[in-house]
Every structure is written in C-alpha cells, then in structure tokens.
Write a protein that holds these residues in place. Sequence first.
Motif, short mmCIF file in Angstrom:
data_model
loop_
_atom_site.label_atom_id
_atom_site.label_comp_id
_atom_site.label_asym_id
_atom_site.label_seq_id
_atom_site.Cartn_x
_atom_site.Cartn_y
_atom_site.Cartn_z
N THR A 290 47.59 4.58 4.72
CA THR A 290 46.82 5.74 4.24
C THR A 290 45.46 5.80 4.92
O THR A 290 45.03 6.87 5.38
N GLY A 291 44.75 4.68 4.97
CA GLY A 291 43.46 4.64 5.62
C GLY A 291 43.54 4.98 7.10
O GLY A 291 42.69 5.69 7.65
N SER A 292 44.58 4.47 7.77
CA SER A 292 44.74 4.75 9.20
C SER A 292 44.95 6.23 9.46
O SER A 292 44.38 6.81 10.40
N VAL A 293 45.75 6.87 8.61
CA VAL A 293 46.00 8.31 8.77
C VAL A 293 44.71 9.09 8.55
O VAL A 293 44.40 10.03 9.30
N LEU A 294 43.94 8.70 7.54
CA LEU A 294 42.66 9.36 7.31
C LEU A 294 41.72 9.14 8.49
O LEU A 294 40.96 10.04 8.87
N GLY A 295 41.75 7.96 9.09
CA GLY A 295 40.95 7.70 10.27
C GLY A 295 41.32 8.61 11.42
O GLY A 295 40.44 9.13 12.14
N VAL A 296 42.61 8.82 11.62
CA VAL A 296 43.07 9.75 12.67
C VAL A 296 42.58 11.16 12.40
O VAL A 296 42.09 11.85 13.31
N LEU A 297 42.69 11.60 11.16
CA LEU A 297 42.25 12.96 10.81
C LEU A 297 40.74 13.11 11.00
O LEU A 297 40.26 14.18 11.44
N ILE A 298 39.99 12.06 10.69
CA ILE A 298 38.53 12.11 10.87
C ILE A 298 38.18 12.27 12.35
O ILE A 298 37.38 13.13 12.73
N PHE A 299 38.79 11.46 13.20
CA PHE A 299 38.49 11.53 14.63
C PHE A 299 38.94 12.87 15.23
O PHE A 299 38.25 13.46 16.06
N THR A 300 40.10 13.34 14.81
CA THR A 300 40.60 14.61 15.34
C THR A 300 39.72 15.77 14.90
O THR A 300 39.45 16.70 15.68
N THR A 301 39.25 15.72 13.66
CA THR A 301 38.36 16.77 13.16
C THR A 301 37.03 16.75 13.90
O THR A 301 36.48 17.81 14.23
N ILE A 302 36.50 15.55 14.16
CA ILE A 302 35.25 15.45 14.92
C ILE A 302 35.42 16.08 16.30
O ILE A 302 34.57 16.85 16.76
N THR A 303 36.52 15.75 16.96
CA THR A 303 36.78 16.31 18.30
C THR A 303 36.84 17.83 18.25
O THR A 303 36.29 18.52 19.12
N ASN A 304 37.50 18.37 17.23
CA ASN A 304 37.64 19.81 17.11
C ASN A 304 36.29 20.48 16.86
O ASN A 304 35.97 21.52 17.45
N ILE A 305 35.47 19.89 15.99
CA ILE A 305 34.15 20.46 15.69
C ILE A 305 33.27 20.45 16.93
O ILE A 305 32.57 21.43 17.23
#
Length: 338
Positions: A290-305
């Motif tokens: 769960t934490g790893s998936v959230l980490g992926v979403l955080i990094f991907t969201t940062i890249t998108n922003i």
Amino acid sequence: MTQHASPPRDNTDKVPSVQLPAWRGLLAHTDVRTLSLLGVLAALVLIGGITKPDEFLDTRNLQLVLTQASVIGVVTVGMTFVITSGGIDLSVGAIVALSSVWATTVATQEYGFAGILFTAVIVGVGCGLVNGLLIAYGGMVPFIATLAMLASARGLALQITDGKTQIVTVGSILDLGERDAYVLGIPPLVMVFAVVTIIGWLILNRTTFGRRTVAVGGNAEAARLAGIDVRRQRLYLYLLSGLCCGIAAFLLIILSGSGQNTNGNLYELDAIAAAIIGGTLLSGGRGTITGSVLGVLIFTTITNIFALNNLQSDVQQIAKGAIIVAAVLVQRRTASTT
C-alpha cells in the motif's frame, strides 16, 4: 482452627468495555505512515488544483496520471518484495527495455497479441531467473549481480533495435491504448495495475510466502534455522521481480505503441524511491505494498504538476531527492524509537 472468610470482591475498579465507533477502530488499525502518505497525496492534488485547476483536474489529465503510474507501479510491486527480503534490483529498468524491444520485433509481432504478451513476460522472467541464480546460488551480492544485468540487458536491447524505434502494428494492442477501451472511464492499464497491487498485497500479507519474505529480510540466518530455504526464497523473489518487469513492459508497449531500447530509463531509482517513502525498509524485514503504491502516485503527481506548470526537470529531480532523504530520515528515527 478458624477459617477467615475471603473479603467481598470489589467490582468498582472494573472498567466496562466500550466499543469504539467504526471510524475510530479503522484509524486505530491504520498505519500512521499510510495516513501521512495519503495526506501528502491530498496536498499535492490541492496544489495542482490551485495552480492549474482547469488542466490538472481535467478527467483526461487524471487518467493520464494513473496510466503513467501504472507502468512504474507494477515494477514497484516487484521491487517491494525484493527490498523486503533485504535485496535490491538495479536492473528492473533495463529488463523492461529488453522485454519491450524483444516483444516488438517483426518476427514476434507476426504472432499477434498473444505473441507480444508472452515474449514480454518470458523475457522478464528469464532475466529474473538469471538474477536469482547468481544471487541465491552463485553467492553474488545483489548490487553487483543486478548491476551486471542492467548493463547486459541495456546492451542487448540496443543490439536488437540497432538504436531504432520498433513500431507496433498489431491492432489489438494499439486498441487497448484508445479511449474506447476504457471501462467506466478507467484505462485498461490502470485495471491491470490494480489487479497486480491486490495480488501483491495478498501474497505479502496473507500467505506463507509473504511471511517467509519478511523473515528472510529480517534475519536470514534465523530464517534458515527456522526451516526456510533462504536461497530458494530469494530465487522466487527475483523471478517475481522479473515477472513484474515483463508485465510493465507489455503495459508500456500499449502506452507508447512501440518498443525502444531507452524504455524504462531510471525505473530502478523511481521504484526504489517509491518503496522507501512508502515505508519499506531498505535493510529488509518490513514491506508495504500500500505504501509503495502511494509512493508511486506521489511521484507521478509531482511530475505531472511540474509539467503543467512548465517547471524545469532539474527542479523536479531535486524535489524527488529531497523527498527520498526525508523518507530515509523518518525511517531511521522510527527505527531508533522502536
């Protein structure tokens, strides 16, 4: 002889059991780190909504974020298992590249959808098998073995493509990347990512295989004395990592409609970083899907922003580096207090 009667029991100090509300019970059993990651992700969504409300909150952009997270997310699931066992895999990005180009050669595409999928998966598993044999039975340090695989797989991918992009011509593959293939607005890649995540969570948290993985990462010698075949367990883990790379390569083929030797560039760093900030100990013994998936979403969201706000990629890398350092410091602080 006189018998003394026992004093009457005093029931006034008994505290009646009080059943907590459902939401408080849920919070009590939820990892604080997971809640923190959800808070960070919510803050990023808020920032994106404030800075670029029309672009960031657009349905297509959110679908794009999830789709991009799906490819690296599948890789991260496999990486989480490897790190939990106390290992490391620096070759995941190169394996994704090799699997994608091998699966998109003209000869492979003649076998259609099944041929591309089978080739991508079998190449990934094959590379994982080599890594596992070198580490588990060859006695090589995971860092060295996977570093050698990184160089070899990249070189072979370059040799196969001759530095050229291999275009996919199979219609059934290309159709999966179109909006017509979405189910209730969810891209097929995201659904595959969700299935891999659920299966990974169940394996790590609800099976003997998962418990053995944690035991090997916590103390390999103690695990061996407890009857666990440590070498075979490590072999299985690198096979699992290779399988995830093969699946990710197939998703990348759908996403890009091609195979390139540059695919999967720096995936190993992104996957390791996502697992670490998610709460997986780099030294092994603890892992969280769960934490790893959230980490992926955080990094991907940062890249998108950053992309929507036309910010330089170097600033983006600095931000990622700062997040990784902060996550490691939090891990060390947590470990020292427990």
